[in-house]
Design a protein around this motif. Sequence first.
Motif, PDB file in Angstrom:
ATOM      1  N   VAL A   1       2.224   2.595  -1.153  1.00  0.00           N
ATOM      2  CA  VAL A   1       0.826   2.517  -1.575  1.00  0.00           C
ATOM      3  C   VAL A   1       0.755   1.778  -2.909  1.00  0.00           C
ATOM      4  O   VAL A   1       1.669   1.863  -3.739  1.00  0.00           O
ATOM      5  N   VAL A   2      -0.336   1.045  -3.109  1.00  0.00           N
ATOM      6  CA  VAL A   2      -0.494   0.260  -4.333  1.00  0.00           C
ATOM      7  C   VAL A   2      -1.325   1.034  -5.351  1.00  0.00           C
ATOM      8  O   VAL A   2      -2.243   1.770  -4.990  1.00  0.00           O
TER       9      VAL A   2
ATOM     10  N   ARG B  84       4.283   2.125  -4.667  1.00  0.00           N
ATOM     11  CA  ARG B  84       4.969   3.413  -4.729  1.00  0.00           C
ATOM     12  C   ARG B  84       5.273   3.942  -3.324  1.00  0.00           C
ATOM     13  O   ARG B  84       4.451   3.808  -2.408  1.00  0.00           O
ATOM     14  N   ASP B  85       6.438   4.540  -3.199  1.00  0.00           N
ATOM     15  CA  ASP B  85       6.819   5.199  -1.948  1.00  0.00           C
ATOM     16  C   ASP B  85       5.972   6.465  -1.813  1.00  0.00           C
ATOM     17  O   ASP B  85       6.050   7.372  -2.647  1.00  0.00           O
TER      18      ASP B  85
ATOM     19  N   SER C  27       6.011  -9.668  -1.480  1.00  0.00           N
ATOM     20  CA  SER C  27       4.911 -10.383  -0.819  1.00  0.00           C
ATOM     21  C   SER C  27       3.610  -9.592  -0.900  1.00  0.00           C
ATOM     22  O   SER C  27       2.539 -10.151  -1.162  1.00  0.00           O
ATOM     23  N   ALA C  28       3.711  -8.281  -0.679  1.00  0.00           N
ATOM     24  CA  ALA C  28       2.511  -7.442  -0.719  1.00  0.00           C
ATOM     25  C   ALA C  28       1.916  -7.390  -2.121  1.00  0.00           C
ATOM     26  O   ALA C  28       0.692  -7.461  -2.294  1.00  0.00           O
ATOM     27  N   LEU C  29       2.772  -7.275  -3.140  1.00  0.00           N
ATOM     28  CA  LEU C  29       2.276  -7.237  -4.516  1.00  0.00           C
ATOM     29  C   LEU C  29       1.613  -8.554  -4.903  1.00  0.00           C
ATOM     30  O   LEU C  29       0.539  -8.576  -5.521  1.00  0.00           O
ATOM     31  N   ILE C  30       2.247  -9.661  -4.544  1.00  0.00           N
ATOM     32  CA  ILE C  30       1.688 -10.974  -4.882  1.00  0.00           C
ATOM     33  C   ILE C  30       0.355 -11.174  -4.178  1.00  0.00           C
ATOM     34  O   ILE C  30      -0.619 -11.628  -4.785  1.00  0.00           O
ATOM     35  N   SER C  31       0.290 -10.827  -2.895  1.00  0.00           N
ATOM     36  CA  SER C  31      -0.957 -10.975  -2.144  1.00  0.00           C
ATOM     37  C   SER C  31      -2.068 -10.136  -2.766  1.00  0.00           C
ATOM     38  O   SER C  31      -3.210 -10.601  -2.922  1.00  0.00           O
TER      39      SER C  31
END
Length: 324
Positions: A174-175, A226-227, A272-276
Amino acid sequence: MTVGLAHLIRRPIVPADAAVLAELLNAIEVVDVFGEYYSEEDAADQINAPLLDLERGTVGIFDGDRMVGYSSAAHKLLVEDVHRVTLSGGVRPEYRRRGLGAELLAAGIASAKALHAIHHPGLPLAVDAQNNALNDSARVCYQAAGMTPVRWYSHMRHPLGAAVVDLPQPDGLVVEGYSVAGDAEFFAVSNEAALDRWGGAPMPPEQWRAFLGWPAFRPDLSFLLRDADSGTAAGMLLTFSWDADTAATGVRDAQLIRFGTRRAYRNRGVASALISHALRSARDAGFDRASVEVDADSPTGSNGLYERVGFSVARTEVRYSLNA
């Protein structure tokens, strides 16, 4: 001392030099093109960096009240194998081709050796400097001092808008945005990831605090993955944006400055998810583009990762090094 330049004053840089340093850096930018512009406050942040030894590590050359050249050697506090001291410096364009560049580079190398003898005398020393790949004068100066090219870095840009690619978050992660409460986790992930980069070294806590104290830091565009099950921080990304750049170019640029993924979470799409997510957030906040510096030789294939989400190379810089 170069003939005809004896009237110039050489001395260490001091905090009161912020305005003249900013003016010098902006004059250098016009010719050398690093994509960086400075306000007096930005220059003060550089001068007041916690680990910068102004007396031993800096030289300013002055023509009256005007700074016409400078050299700065930044040592590292936390080192494992090789102590890499990074040099920065430059000469005002109208004062070039008169020997000042070679003089300042020699001063920077001497500063690096002096700082190394104080902080890490038992380790090998490497003196590094980085410049635009198109700057032939700098290349000649570095090579004359015995420095050789060792690394290439791509400066990449993303146009945002419709070019933003929406990528899903990895399952189970989760972000969350940056917060003071989560700062220690951002710091821990950042330092762990730094160990796997070429020449990377952990950032001491006092340097981290100063870094995030810069007005350019954008906590609203900085994120952690975060996990969800274990609560472990898997990856992080910090974004900065400088008002001086916007004032000079008319472009609001969200710069992805510090990022990393914990080893246990690699190859799961964390980066990739963080950059997006950061690109989407920057677009929604009204930014015109995003940018990032990428190690072109990175074994993790960073160039390819950024190209897949819409970045393209704007310029290349070369890292030169001297084993001293």
